[in-house]
Design a protein around this motif. Structure first.
Motif, short mmCIF file in Angstrom:
data_model
loop_
_atom_site.label_atom_id
_atom_site.label_comp_id
_atom_site.label_asym_id
_atom_site.label_seq_id
_atom_site.Cartn_x
_atom_site.Cartn_y
_atom_site.Cartn_z
N MET A 189 0.53 9.34 64.30
CA MET A 189 1.26 8.08 64.24
C MET A 189 0.65 7.07 65.20
O MET A 189 0.48 5.92 64.86
CB MET A 189 2.73 8.34 64.55
CG MET A 189 3.59 7.12 64.60
SD MET A 189 3.75 6.39 62.99
CE MET A 189 4.76 5.01 63.37
N ARG A 190 0.32 7.49 66.42
CA ARG A 190 -0.20 6.56 67.41
C ARG A 190 -1.55 6.01 66.99
O ARG A 190 -1.81 4.83 67.13
CB ARG A 190 -0.31 7.26 68.77
CG ARG A 190 1.04 7.58 69.39
CD ARG A 190 0.89 8.27 70.72
NE ARG A 190 0.11 7.52 71.68
CZ ARG A 190 0.57 6.56 72.47
NH1 ARG A 190 1.82 6.18 72.36
NH2 ARG A 190 -0.21 5.95 73.33
N THR A 191 -2.40 6.87 66.44
CA THR A 191 -3.73 6.40 66.05
C THR A 191 -3.66 5.49 64.84
O THR A 191 -4.56 4.68 64.64
CB THR A 191 -4.67 7.57 65.75
OG1 THR A 191 -4.09 8.38 64.73
CG2 THR A 191 -4.90 8.41 66.98
N THR A 192 -2.61 5.59 64.04
CA THR A 192 -2.48 4.75 62.85
C THR A 192 -2.42 3.28 63.23
O THR A 192 -3.07 2.45 62.60
CB THR A 192 -1.22 5.14 62.05
OG1 THR A 192 -1.29 6.53 61.74
CG2 THR A 192 -1.13 4.35 60.77
N ARG A 193 -1.68 2.92 64.27
CA ARG A 193 -1.60 1.53 64.72
C ARG A 193 -2.97 1.03 65.16
O ARG A 193 -3.35 -0.10 64.87
CB ARG A 193 -0.61 1.39 65.87
CG ARG A 193 0.83 1.42 65.40
CD ARG A 193 1.81 1.11 66.50
NE ARG A 193 1.56 -0.18 67.11
CZ ARG A 193 1.82 -0.47 68.38
NH1 ARG A 193 2.35 0.44 69.17
NH2 ARG A 193 1.58 -1.65 68.87
N ALA A 194 -3.70 1.86 65.87
CA ALA A 194 -5.03 1.47 66.35
C ALA A 194 -5.98 1.28 65.17
O ALA A 194 -6.74 0.31 65.12
CB ALA A 194 -5.57 2.52 67.31
N ILE A 195 -5.93 2.18 64.22
CA ILE A 195 -6.82 2.11 63.06
C ILE A 195 -6.49 0.87 62.21
O ILE A 195 -7.40 0.17 61.75
CB ILE A 195 -6.73 3.40 62.22
CG1 ILE A 195 -7.34 4.55 63.02
CG2 ILE A 195 -7.41 3.24 60.88
CD1 ILE A 195 -7.10 5.91 62.43
#
Length: 85
Positions: free
Chosen positions: A1-7
């Protein structure tokens, strides 16, 4: 979930800039940094940042998102410029 915002932030940057070679690199301690791979190697664009700061940095990096304007908006702005106000 956290990496989704960054991506998603990097995907928006790729669209705005026209450069598909940007990438987000995630570290084990939850930090992210931006790299540009267009030169054949990974050129660091940012320092490692927490997720929220990384997303703010990426959204502010590169060209701004073009503003949507209708024909009426454009005509109204032209009319204002003509009147000198």
């Amino acid at each position: 979930m956290r990496t989704t915002r960054a991506i998603h932030a990097v995907e928006r940057l790729k669209t705005r800039s026209g450069n598909p070679q940007f990438a987000a690199i995630g570290l084990q301690n939850g930090l992210f940094y931006l790299v540009d791979r267009s030169g054949g190697s990974d050129a660091k664009v940012s320092d490692p940042l927490p997720l929220d700061d990384f997303v703010k940095f990426v959204d502010g990096f590169g060209p701004a998102k073009p503003r949507k304007a209708s024909k009426l908006d454009v005509a109204f702005e032209a009319q204002i410029k003509k009147s000198g106000k």
